[in-house]
Enzyme design. Structure first.
Site, PDB file in Angstrom:
ATOM      1  N   GLU A  81       4.517  -5.801  10.888  1.00 15.93           N
ATOM      2  CA  GLU A  81       4.637  -7.165  10.385  1.00 15.93           C
ATOM      3  C   GLU A  81       5.949  -7.239   9.604  1.00 15.93           C
ATOM      4  OE1 GLU A  81       2.371 -10.516   7.619  1.00 15.93           O
ATOM      5  OE2 GLU A  81       1.496  -8.511   7.835  1.00 15.93           O
ATOM      6  N   LYS A 101       2.450  -1.861   0.721  1.00 15.51           N
ATOM      7  CA  LYS A 101       3.630  -2.717   0.825  1.00 15.51           C
ATOM      8  C   LYS A 101       3.631  -3.781  -0.273  1.00 15.51           C
ATOM      9  CE  LYS A 101       4.905  -3.548   5.097  1.00 15.51           C
ATOM     10  NZ  LYS A 101       5.052  -4.210   6.414  1.00 15.51           N
ATOM     11  N   ARG A 147      -3.688   8.014   8.034  1.00 12.34           N
ATOM     12  CA  ARG A 147      -2.476   7.488   7.414  1.00 12.34           C
ATOM     13  C   ARG A 147      -1.731   8.614   6.704  1.00 12.34           C
ATOM     14  NH1 ARG A 147      -3.645   2.026   4.102  1.00 12.34           N
ATOM     15  NH2 ARG A 147      -1.376   2.102   4.110  1.00 12.34           N
TER      16      ARG A 147
END
Length: 586
Positions: A42, A300, A290
């Site tokens: 994104e 983020k 992750r």
């Protein structure tokens, strides 16, 4: 664990479980033996090393098995997205050494997704809900209690169509309406309880401008985008495991929608009909752990807060875990990839030690960095028996690990700069650097001996200002007889006449505790106040004026460094990348 090829004797890398799945699918002939992955960021921030792990897998597995990997921007939320992020993501992927086959955007499919949503409404599989977000969340129930149906769940199709069109107008009020899929309010998977698939956002989109006012949610756009592109393997992190059934459900409905259009002889242009066909078995989603690292955060949202609140100096601050921050700090792309490869891919989340990343950087830079001299805390050394006005050019090897890197010269003279902590007026017995009566070798030059009767001068506060020594002219490095053995160490130095002033920035862990993400306190309170130390009175070789950001340097006896983006010919600035050894103390 690496296996050994019995024929060649070479090490053969064992496959991760992700690669094993891909290999099995290809051998089984799924999707006609075709492999297509994608990296779908994104564009709402800069990518960090966690994204780099996904990049290495998405692009790497395509390279390994002869497939292709596309780059697709998931730009479904114009509130947070802009072209700056798009451009930097592309730059970071290229820096890591990967190349995409095609560039796509979720916004490429806004028309198709809208038409698909209209079809769902007509089939009685979606409805417009006018509850508040709080009401919707409350009536969804809990993991152990089923949800309650919305009072708008059984609206007539015609009314839903009218309201959906109204959602996509400039007059629509954000939060006043959403489109929800009509699935199963009692499903134990909370994602199935009539998920929101469209919401109103009255902010111009970075690509489509003001054409759209209602935008698809991630869960609605993601799987469909994969299907439109013919993605065979969706490789993502473990938090998407509970999303997978919903991903599959929407794709199942999309297949039904496309098949109906096909049966009706409708236009299928833009649906990749050569891929979306009987030979396309759909997308296999595979999840891996992750990447989490000690003394930093990967959120983020938190990283953006650090930037916006100027708690760091931008997304590319060398303390940040962003790819551009690591590049600015002086990490090599290969060292980042080596680190990711060393920790591997599993089904279990883990917290990796920051020291492992630094060790990978150190190991790679040792092979690449040019050896130079820099004095960070200078004090003057005067060699009293060296002729005044005389200079000599000494040869310095650029990299003992690679003879092809060649050499450069450094100028030796009577007055030199050395490190302040390389001298002690009153030294302990084991001190092997410069002290009254002790000998040391100056790198690439001579053995010197500190004066016993008058070793140094001091200022009024007692600080040493000048050190005095004599040299042995028979001990020049590389000359016959120069290998006389002494107990002292070899010290680096700079010629006072041509040494260049420089600023040096020393970086440490960004956070003061090992796992700030797990701490209940505000993450801002956990920042390490000593994560940046700026030294403004340093000296470096004139040779370093030629160096540019991204060049790898080893300041001998100190660590690895690189010129910063702020560096100019008039004001040299260097960032410390990593020390020569791990000196971090918990």
């Amino acid at each position: 664990m690496d296996e050994k090829n019995m024929t060649t004797g070479e090490e053969k890398k064992s496959l991760s479980f992700v690669e094993q799945f891909v290999k099995e699918d290809l051998e089984a002939g799924k999707n006609g033996g075709r492999l297509q992955t994608r990296f779908p960021p994104e564009p709402n921030g800069y990518i960090h090393i966690g994204h780099a792990k996904a990049i290495c897998m998405d692009f790497g597995v395509a390279e390994e098995f002869g497939g292709k990997c596309n780059l697709r921007f998931d730009d479904t939320n114009p509130t947070k997205e802009n072209t700056e992020y798009v451009e930097n993501i592309m730059s970071d992927i290229q820096w890591l050494g990967f190349h995409w086959e095609n560039v796509y955007y979720a916004s490429d499919y806004f028309e198709k997704l809208w038409d698909f949503a209209v079809w769902l409404i007509k089939k009685g599989l979606a409805y417009v809900d006018e509850q508040t977000s709080e009401q919707i969340a409350e009536q969804k129930g809990t993991p152990t209690q089923p949800g309650r149906p919305s009072p708008f769940r059984d609206r007539p199709v015609e009314e839903n169509l009218r309201l959906f069109e109204q959602m996509n107008t400039a007059e629509a009020v954000e939060g006043s309406m959403v489109l929800r899929a009509k699935l199963d309010m009692a499903n134990p998977n909370m994602h199935f309880r009539d998920p929101i698939i469209y919401r109103i956002i009255q902010i111009p989109h970075h690509r489509t401008g003001t054409k759209w006012h209602a935008y698809p949610m991630y869960d609605f756009a993601h799987g469909q985008s994969d299907y439109f592109e013919g993605v065979t393997h969706s490789i993502c992190t473990l938090e998407f495991v509970p999303h997978r059934p919903l991903y599959d459900k929407f794709v199942e409905l999309l297949r039904e929608y496309i098949n109906e259009k096909k049966a009706n002889g409708e236009d299928l242009s833009g649906f990749n009909t050569d891929i979306v066909a009987d030979s396309y078995d759909g997308t296999r989603q595979i999840e891996f752990n992750r990447l989490n690292i000690t003394y930093t955060v990967m959120s983020k949202r938190k990283l953006k807060a650090l930037v916006d609140e100027q708690l760091v100096n931008g997304w590319d601050d060398p303390r940040m875990p962003t790819v551009c921050g690591m590049r600015r700090r002086g990490y090599s792309s290969q060292s980042v990839r080596n680190f990711i490869d060393s920790i591997g891919y599993t089904k279990f989340d883990a917290l990796n030690d920051f020291a492992l990343l630094e060790a990978s950087v150190r190991d790679d830079l040792n092979k690449k960095a040019t050896r130079v001299s820099a004095v960070l805390d200078p004090v003057k050394l005067v060699i009293t028996n060296y002729p005044e006005g005389k200079t000599e050019e000494m040869v310095a090897v650029n990299n003992p690990e690679n003879e092809a890197d060649g050499t450069h010269t450094v100028t030796f003279s009577r007055e030199l700069w050395i490190e302040r902590d390389d001298f002690m007026e009153v030294a302990e017995k084991k001190f092997q650097r410069l002290a009254p009566g002790k000998e040391v070798r100056l790198k690439n030059a001579y053995i010197i001996k500190c004066d016993e009767e008058h070793p140094c001068d001091k200022d009024a506060e007692g600080n040493v200002t000048t050190i005095y020594a004599t040299y042995d002219p028979e001990t020049r490095s590389g000359q016959p007889g120069a290998d006389r053995k002494i107990k002292g160490k070899t010290l680096h130095w700079l010629n006072c006449q041509d040494a260049v002033p420089a600023e040096v920035r020393l970086y440490d862990r960004l956070f003061s505790i090992e796992n700030p993400s797990a701490d209940e306190r505000d993450f801002r309170e956990l920042l390490n106040p000593d994560s940046l130390k700026v030294l403004t009175k340093c000296y470096v070789e004139p040779y370093l004026k030629e160096k540019k950001p991204g060049d790898f340097l080893q300041f001998q006896r100190i660590g690895y460094f690189t010129p910063d983006l702020d560096s100019t010919a008039e004001h040299l600035v260097f960032n410390k990348t990593v020390g020569l050894k791990d000196t971090w103390k918990r």
